[in-house]
Motif scaffolding. Sequence first.
Motif, PDB file in Angstrom:
ATOM      1  N   ILE A  58       0.863  -1.187   0.000  1.00  0.00           N
ATOM      2  CA  ILE A  58       0.000   0.000   0.000  1.00  0.00           C
ATOM      3  C   ILE A  58       0.899   1.235   0.000  1.00  0.00           C
ATOM      4  O   ILE A  58       1.737   1.398   0.898  1.00  0.00           O
ATOM      5  N   ALA A  59       0.737   2.072  -0.993  1.00  0.00           N
ATOM      6  CA  ALA A  59       1.561   3.276  -1.093  1.00  0.00           C
ATOM      7  C   ALA A  59       1.031   4.345  -0.147  1.00  0.00           C
ATOM      8  O   ALA A  59      -0.149   4.679  -0.172  1.00  0.00           O
ATOM      9  N   THR A  60       1.915   4.858   0.705  1.00  0.00           N
ATOM     10  CA  THR A  60       1.517   5.910   1.645  1.00  0.00           C
ATOM     11  C   THR A  60       2.727   6.795   1.940  1.00  0.00           C
ATOM     12  O   THR A  60       3.720   6.748   1.201  1.00  0.00           O
ATOM     13  N   TYR A  61       2.653   7.565   3.030  1.00  0.00           N
ATOM     14  CA  TYR A  61       3.733   8.518   3.327  1.00  0.00           C
ATOM     15  C   TYR A  61       4.071   8.473   4.816  1.00  0.00           C
ATOM     16  O   TYR A  61       3.209   8.213   5.663  1.00  0.00           O
ATOM     17  N   ASP A  62       5.348   8.748   5.115  1.00  0.00           N
ATOM     18  CA  ASP A  62       5.724   8.875   6.518  1.00  0.00           C
ATOM     19  C   ASP A  62       5.500  10.329   6.955  1.00  0.00           C
ATOM     20  O   ASP A  62       5.008  11.165   6.186  1.00  0.00           O
ATOM     21  N   GLY A  65       6.644  13.136   4.806  1.00  0.00           N
ATOM     22  CA  GLY A  65       6.106  13.205   3.454  1.00  0.00           C
ATOM     23  C   GLY A  65       6.826  12.305   2.479  1.00  0.00           C
ATOM     24  O   GLY A  65       6.610  12.381   1.276  1.00  0.00           O
ATOM     25  N   LYS A  66       7.688  11.441   2.993  1.00  0.00           N
ATOM     26  CA  LYS A  66       8.444  10.533   2.133  1.00  0.00           C
ATOM     27  C   LYS A  66       7.576   9.329   1.757  1.00  0.00           C
ATOM     28  O   LYS A  66       6.985   8.692   2.623  1.00  0.00           O
ATOM     29  N   PRO A  67       7.491   8.973   0.451  1.00  0.00           N
ATOM     30  CA  PRO A  67       6.688   7.808   0.037  1.00  0.00           C
ATOM     31  C   PRO A  67       7.234   6.525   0.663  1.00  0.00           C
ATOM     32  O   PRO A  67       8.446   6.340   0.774  1.00  0.00           O
ATOM     33  N   ILE A  68       6.325   5.650   1.045  1.00  0.00           N
ATOM     34  CA  ILE A  68       6.716   4.400   1.683  1.00  0.00           C
ATOM     35  C   ILE A  68       5.637   3.360   1.387  1.00  0.00           C
ATOM     36  O   ILE A  68       4.482   3.703   1.167  1.00  0.00           O
ATOM     37  N   MET A  69       6.038   2.090   1.354  1.00  0.00           N
ATOM     38  CA  MET A  69       5.108   0.995   1.105  1.00  0.00           C
ATOM     39  C   MET A  69       4.846   0.228   2.403  1.00  0.00           C
ATOM     40  O   MET A  69       5.774  -0.095   3.139  1.00  0.00           O
ATOM     41  N   ILE A 136       3.609   6.130  10.100  1.00  0.00           N
ATOM     42  CA  ILE A 136       2.919   6.489   8.866  1.00  0.00           C
ATOM     43  C   ILE A 136       1.814   7.483   9.195  1.00  0.00           C
ATOM     44  O   ILE A 136       1.119   7.320  10.196  1.00  0.00           O
ATOM     45  N   ASN A 137       1.647   8.501   8.352  1.00  0.00           N
ATOM     46  CA  ASN A 137       0.570   9.458   8.584  1.00  0.00           C
ATOM     47  C   ASN A 137      -0.208   9.689   7.295  1.00  0.00           C
ATOM     48  O   ASN A 137       0.266  10.364   6.387  1.00  0.00           O
ATOM     49  N   GLY A 138      -1.370   9.077   7.189  1.00  0.00           N
ATOM     50  CA  GLY A 138      -2.209   9.229   6.003  1.00  0.00           C
ATOM     51  C   GLY A 138      -3.364   8.250   6.056  1.00  0.00           C
ATOM     52  O   GLY A 138      -3.345   7.291   6.831  1.00  0.00           O
ATOM     53  N   PRO A 139      -4.389   8.469   5.255  1.00  0.00           N
ATOM     54  CA  PRO A 139      -5.588   7.628   5.314  1.00  0.00           C
ATOM     55  C   PRO A 139      -5.482   6.318   4.530  1.00  0.00           C
ATOM     56  O   PRO A 139      -6.331   5.451   4.687  1.00  0.00           O
ATOM     57  N   GLU A 140      -4.467   6.168   3.695  1.00  0.00           N
ATOM     58  CA  GLU A 140      -4.427   5.046   2.753  1.00  0.00           C
ATOM     59  C   GLU A 140      -4.442   3.676   3.449  1.00  0.00           C
ATOM     60  O   GLU A 140      -5.203   2.778   3.042  1.00  0.00           O
ATOM     61  N   VAL A 141      -3.624   3.522   4.459  1.00  0.00           N
ATOM     62  CA  VAL A 141      -3.502   2.208   5.107  1.00  0.00           C
ATOM     63  C   VAL A 141      -4.773   1.876   5.901  1.00  0.00           C
ATOM     64  O   VAL A 141      -5.284   0.759   5.845  1.00  0.00           O
ATOM     65  N   GLY A 142      -5.284   2.866   6.620  1.00  0.00           N
ATOM     66  CA  GLY A 142      -6.514   2.642   7.378  1.00  0.00           C
ATOM     67  C   GLY A 142      -7.686   2.288   6.485  1.00  0.00           C
ATOM     68  O   GLY A 142      -8.511   1.434   6.820  1.00  0.00           O
TER      69      GLY A 142
END
Length: 200
Positions: A58-62, A65-69, A136-142
């Motif tokens: 799942i593509a998200t960000y730390d 703001g760095k992209p992380i999987m 991780i800070n973002g809605p993608e993983v949740g």
Amino acid sequence: MLTSLIISQALSWIVIIGLVVALLALARQVGVLHIRVAPAGALATSGGPAVGSATGPIATYDLDGKPIMIGGHAHGVKLRLLLFVSAQCPLCKAVIPMATSFAKAERVALTFVGDDDTDAQRTMIAQHGLEGHAFINGPEVGQAYQVAKLPFAVLLDEDGTILSKGLVNSREHLESLIVAHEMGVRTVQDYIGGLKTQAA
């Protein structure tokens, strides 16, 4: 008159002592109830990818703001724990130190996942000393795991397969994620069904 006053005072003390005894008994029963229901919470889940299913990256960000999987295959990492938390969640603040201790004891790679204001997340990290953990800070993983309540945890294996998941309000809940995986139990309903089968 004096006799009436003495009797009144004696009755008052008897009532007060009775109330104290009742309060202590009630507190003890609440503690017993908490212990008995604690392990169930970690398996109480109603949505999202099923236990046993493989999850892709799942593509998200730390926080920077760095992209992380997140998810998918992680070479050399046997167990991964995703812990969904929020700075506005009092239970999360209580679970965080338990989770760091649990991850260290069980040799689990711990990643915190939030979806909040960056400054609020940084404040929480500083308060709980989480600088050494992935965050991780973002809605993608949740959204991918359909997390509706916090604190929520997902245990993944090296290939990204969900081993267990659920609400985690205590150390027992965290440990039950490992126990559920080792026992091959996917939900609390499966566990209760197994107990009924054994009793029959």
